[in-house]
Design an enzyme around this catalytic site. Structure first.
Site, short mmCIF file in Angstrom:
data_model
loop_
_atom_site.label_atom_id
_atom_site.label_comp_id
_atom_site.label_asym_id
_atom_site.label_seq_id
_atom_site.Cartn_x
_atom_site.Cartn_y
_atom_site.Cartn_z
N ASN B 193 0.86 -1.18 0.00
CA ASN B 193 0.00 0.00 0.00
C ASN B 193 0.90 1.23 0.00
OD1 ASN B 193 -1.83 2.18 1.32
ND2 ASN B 193 -3.21 0.53 0.75
N GLU B 415 -8.13 16.35 -2.89
CA GLU B 415 -7.05 15.44 -2.49
C GLU B 415 -6.06 16.27 -1.69
OE1 GLU B 415 -6.45 12.11 -2.55
OE2 GLU B 415 -4.73 12.75 -1.35
N GLU B 484 -9.50 7.57 2.71
CA GLU B 484 -8.24 7.30 3.42
C GLU B 484 -8.24 7.92 4.84
OE1 GLU B 484 -7.69 8.99 0.29
OE2 GLU B 484 -7.65 7.15 -0.86
N GLU B 502 -14.37 6.22 2.76
CA GLU B 502 -13.82 5.05 2.09
C GLU B 502 -13.38 4.11 3.21
OE1 GLU B 502 -10.74 4.18 -1.53
OE2 GLU B 502 -10.02 5.38 0.14
N GLU B 508 -11.80 0.55 -6.40
CA GLU B 508 -10.58 0.92 -7.12
C GLU B 508 -9.57 -0.23 -7.18
OE1 GLU B 508 -9.00 4.33 -5.09
OE2 GLU B 508 -8.52 3.21 -3.28
#
Lengths: 713, 713
Positions: B193, B415, B484, B502, B508
């Site tokens: 990740n 973001e 996130e 999420e 995704e």
């Protein structure tokens, strides 16, 4: 501005050592740059003698090839600049920026990805500045500096005026010692502080003042510290080489950069006359020009405050003892029992406003006006202050209106308790609140350990914060006086709303056990190289137990010394720090504080020896008046002052505030003598200063009327 | 609300062990609290059998006596609450909050400074919640929790559906294993990740789903995670005891608190029927009631977006390849050469607005609209986005006006690149910019390592940030869908503008190599226990190489499974994630996405087994329409659905979107069958689901006209 540009292209491959030299405009300084086995080096001579031996340049990068070796070629460009500019406020009305420049463009080999590093040198008559520049290039976009490896190789075991290197405080007494003695003295130099993080037994802070055995003065510091980690110096005391030691971020990295970018300037001021160190404008000159278009709101200020009474423990910042822990927005202060010692009461503040108005002060600072002081310190408290909510006994609107009526400005206080995220979250609201209530200047504070934990006061992350708070303040037309923030590096040229910083051991330590009597003879050679200090002089009552029986501190200074500080410790922001009732006992001496100017046409450094004495004369901007200050170290000394700086053919009234003959910082601190005499260009003064003493002189252009009855000096 | 309060005062001194018990309203759960040798313990029985063996309670404090032992006395109070409340949006229109409460007030001995700790237990029919409470007291003002020591002692080597404990990501595929197998499986469970920090070979995340060998389902999670560190669980796999493991701040401390305060609730949902786990409302009930007065602006949304094309690599977030490093405010995009792959162009966005308008979607999300995507990731870049400056090919005003004209709402994208300080600095401006341009919802993202470095995604510091961004959004009347960020804990009851998160492995990952086919049969038992997920279902083209020849990922799901997700993965925010052109190939299947509701009158959990299958029926709020979804695990399976939830005497048109007989998530993913039949309260359906398949049913109340020609089921 005269500008001369020459371009030299040296494509030198496969030479072991090759170099490039550049001299100062007056020819006295010579900088030599060379590439030695692929490693860049520099050396500096003064009047034909080495002051910096060949010293390595470079940077260690994280997870990337270093910028230390593997340099195979370079180009160089020469340039010369001679210009003058006018600061918004300062020690002189106009500043000359005169240097020769050498820009070295270094190219690395294939194992270093053919990268390019620039090093830009500027050689002034009184010193040099150099910095690293990272041009935009394919193999260098974002990068992390794990350490900067800039050396300053000394020519011998010099005398240094130093404080311990520390990531979290600069509030130490200065040590005077040989370089070889630093390691041994370090334990005693690291005195207790509420936040401190030392890193090396030979680590020291800049600005560092040095003196060689043959009388050369060297000052090491940095200029234009923007979005970079603060530089300390670590001494290799076998070889007497200082090396840069940057303040880390929370995870131990030093600096995050992207190309194109530049480091701060590393500065070396050099002279064989200590007075030239004080007169140097290198730090300002290496900063960018003023970026604030309308500066009409930026102006020097003389102020008093509700402050010393809390510092000495006579009164308190907090309002109540009811709450072991305060929750802002929840804890109800309206029903709390006052502790009876709160300083920032409406009544007390109005008394200060009256005093300020009566004596022509511009402003009144009030600390402890806002809720949260009950548990503000040492608790790692995130939401510690909201910066807008007054205590029940502080009538904010009433005080605001009263001050306005009296023609006095209120100065805001934002203690952050180093809860920096909380401050940033409230910054817009806090600044807007100031504007809404007529506050145009703020004293901000960063006491205690930085939140988030793991970070330090002088890391890149925090340096970025202080700059953020400063630039945002400029948007609101607010002047900033930041305490416990990073020491200044000339940024006030670019953002002249940074009217002062603390960033050193200020007067408050006189109430925390005392500072060395010669402390103020060192500060102008160290801390003040970067910019003005809110030193908060003007203490007239030296026996702190008279304010608070539980505090046995003694202010190691005479009253005359305290007066001189308004001249010797240059700042456009000057406090008269003592209590009004103390001034009322010595109104004749207080007159100097009332008279002294804050902004200067020019400054002359008449006498100077770091740690021992200094005498400065300054001409008030837009007038013919001069003010002279002398501060003296541990032993009594007689100054010889020549008044040849005065205008030809004019007579002036000089009021001399001097130590009495038997004055002494510890035994007889309040013994002063004031005399009024006529001086002119030909006058000379021989004036004794006591241990920890000094003198202050106001020199006002006279006329027949005013000169009448006065004697010549 | 019926409220019964009984007060029991037990002053029990000098007993070795003594306890207190409380049962659930239906009597099936029994909680036992006891003080054992000065240490608090609890245990939980279900239908007379232990589900939690005696487990220690307590907290380790830094530099202070612990809250672990030395408890000598306690008082207890009983309470009972039975109330119902209406969520702003949810799985059902009204929620019953029915529990018995035991408040234990524990007193420590002199060596522990006579301090007091409260533990509050709430016992519901379907599980329990408990938390620590720290009353205001003389010997406990500010304190640091170095670890919470809450145990959950298992009765055996249960089966667990787990993901690795991690301070920075929840985006793992679920593992199904015995507790004793966790240690051995951990290395393969920790898949790569972009930001991850695991802490223990037996550390797992909550919500953790467990099943005992004798068929008891146990779910461990937390509720109301506010200004506290996120809880993970660390397994002592010799004794099968889970213990709380909090996420550290940068310096390794876990939580900074002051009294009075409370911890989040620790929740244990228990049943012998897996469907009860899904039906439990414990997490919401343990949160505070809605704090937003005017909620008229909070409403469920169905949306499409310019997103999947970037996720698959068909297009890009970035505009140009010209700049290795972007400097916001300096880098000139107007002269940059477009890379030709930018997704967020005005033209493409308008195409999406057209599609949204045509098919009745509420909103269009656009990612990559703002400058900075060239170097946004992995560069520890502080000033990475400004959240207000569009790329040259995105006409923000034009798009805004076009969307308004078409009756479609634009959804903002922020973001942050985990540069959290930068986001907070821009938050007011960014939110105001949204309001000025008609954006009422934002998808925020926290990809990559947290800045400042050293901190983690789930620390108290960050949890505080997500809450700050959420509450500030509420001030601007903005709905938040944070990716996130920390996984939810029912906070949407209190701040219903948190419309989704999420915080788990979403769709995704189907374009990043694929997720397990049974992933979606686990999520409702784990991630969704805390609140809705922006899972972004609706992928119709499973072969990602058709979008991007360089991406060989395969979406491990059938189309019927994708449709069912709109019912099984409850969220008031639902995306149709695939490209419009893919929907245009399967308009009959797409009809279900258009029809399905977002907000529910009630929800029925018809079939459920974590990791294997689940079938849910939901009645659309304010209508008589029902929607049914079934998702299936790795093997084909036949559901038996009883329609007895329908109204007596009414006939409905059921449109069944099912896997074709030969459908398979890998070999035949697009094989589906749609049939329309009449159903009523007596109807029963036997329906096959393929491996990785499922079915979706819309059930619309019929009338003579609409029922004409249709057959009965």
């Amino acid at each position: 501005m005269k500008k001369l540009l020459t371009l030299l292209l040296l494509l030198c491959i496969n030479f072991w050592t090759y170099g490039q030299k550049i001299t100062s405009p007056n020819g006295q300084l010579e900088l030599n740059f060379s590439l030695n086995d692929g490693k860049p080096e520099y050396a500096l001579d003064f009047k034909g003698k080495a002051v910096i031996l060949p010293s390595k340049l470079g940077l260690k990068l994280k997870d990337k090839p270093d910028f230390i070796d593997g340099f195979v070629t370079y180009n160089s460009e020469d340039d010369q600049v001679d210009e003058t500019w006018e600061p918004i406020w300062g020690e002189e009305k106009s500043i000359r920026n005169h240097y020769k420049e050498l820009l070295v463009t270094l190219h690395q080999d294939a194992t270093h990805q053919h990268r390019t590093l620039n090093i830009r040198f500027r050689v002034f008559d009184d010193g040099i500045g150099f910095r690293y520049e990272f041009p935009s290039q394919e193999n260098l976009a974002h990068f992390i500096i794990s350490e900067e490896k800039t050396q300053f190789a000394m020519t011998g075991d010099h005398t240094a005026f130093w404080i311990p290197g520390d990531y979290d405080t600069q509030e130490y007494d200065y040590m005077e010692s040989k370089l070889s003695e630093i390691r041994g003295l370090m334990p005693q130099a690291i005195t207790a502080n509420v936040s401190q993080t030392s890193f090396s037994p030979t680590g020291v802070q800049t600005s560092l003042m040095l003196k060689t055995d043959d009388g050369i003065y060297i000052n090491l510091h940095e200029a234009a510290l923007i979005d970079y980690a603060t530089m300390h110096l670590n001494l290799d005391d076998e070889n007497m080489i200082f090396e840069s030691w940057l303040t880390p971020n929370a995870n131990g990295d030093k600096v995050y950069l992207q190309s194109p970018s530049v480091t701060p300037w590393r500065t070396i001021i050099v002279s064989d006359d200590a007075r030239d160190i004080l007169a140097s404008r290198i730090t300002l000159n290496l900063n960018e020009p003023n970026k604030i278009e309308d500066t009409s709101w930026i102006r020097p200020m003389k102020y008093i405050g509700v402050w010393w009474e809390m510092i000495t423990g006579k009164s308190k910042w907090s309002y109540t003892d009811d709450f072991p822990a305060v929750q802002l927005g929840v804890t109800d202060f309206s029903k709390a029992k006052p502790n009876g010692k709160h300083g920032a009461t409406t009544e007390n503040v109005k008394k200060h406003i009256d005093f300020a108005a009566e004596h022509g002060f511009d402003g009144v600072l009030v600390e402890g006006w806002n809720i949260g002081w009950e548990d503000w310190f040492g608790n790692a408290k995130d939401y510690v202050f909201d910066f807008v909510t007054p205590y029940p006994d502080f009538d904010l609107e009433g005080v605001r209106d009263y001050a306005k009526e009296k023609g006095v400005e209120m100065i805001m206080h934002h203690e952050t308790s180093s809860s920096v995220r909380n401050y940033e979250r409230h910054l817009d609201i806090a600044y807007q609140f100031m504007k809404d209530n007529g506050y145009n200047a703020v004293k901000s504070g960063y006491v205690g350990t930085i939140l988030p934990f793991g970070d330090n006061h002088y890391s890149q992350w925090q340096v970025n914060h202080y700059q953020y708070a400063l630039e945002k303040a400029a948007e609101y037309q607010i002047m900033v006086n930041a305490h416990e923030a990073v020491r200044p590096t000339g940024i006030s040229r670019t953002y002249p709303n940074l009217i002062a910083n603390e960033s050193a051991r200020g007067t408050e330590y006189q109430a925390f056990g005392g500072s060395k009597p010669n402390h103020v003879t060192v500060l102008p050679f160290t801390r003040l190289i970067g910019g003005p200090m809110d030193y908060t002089p003007g203490i007239f009552e030296m026996d702190i137990s008279k304010l608070n029986p539980d505090n046995n501190s003694w202010v190691n200074s005479t009253i005359a010394n305290q007066l001189a500080l308004y001249v010797t410790m240059y700042s456009p922001l000057q406090m008269a720090a003592d209590l009004p009732e103390h001034y009322e006992k010595f109104m004749d001496a207080f007159q100097f504080i009332k008279d002294v100017a804050l902004d200067w046409e020019k400054s002359l450094y008449l006498e100077a020896e770091p740690g021992y004495y200094l005498t400065i004369a300054r001409k008030a901007k837009g007038t013919n008046n001069w003010f002279v200050g002398n501060v003296n170290g541990n032993k009594s000394r007689t100054s010889s002052i020549n008044f040849d700086f005065l205008d030809e053919g004019k007579s002036y009234i000089a009021t001399i505030y001097a130590d009495a003959k038997d004055a002494h910082y510890r035994n007889n601190a309040q013994a002063y003598e004031i005399r009024k005499v006529i001086v002119n260009k030909k006058s000379k003064l021989s004036q004794l200063s006591a241990p920890g003493g000094g003198f202050a002189i106001s020199i006002i252009e006279g006329n027949k009327e005013s000169l009448k009855g006065l004697k010549k000096l």
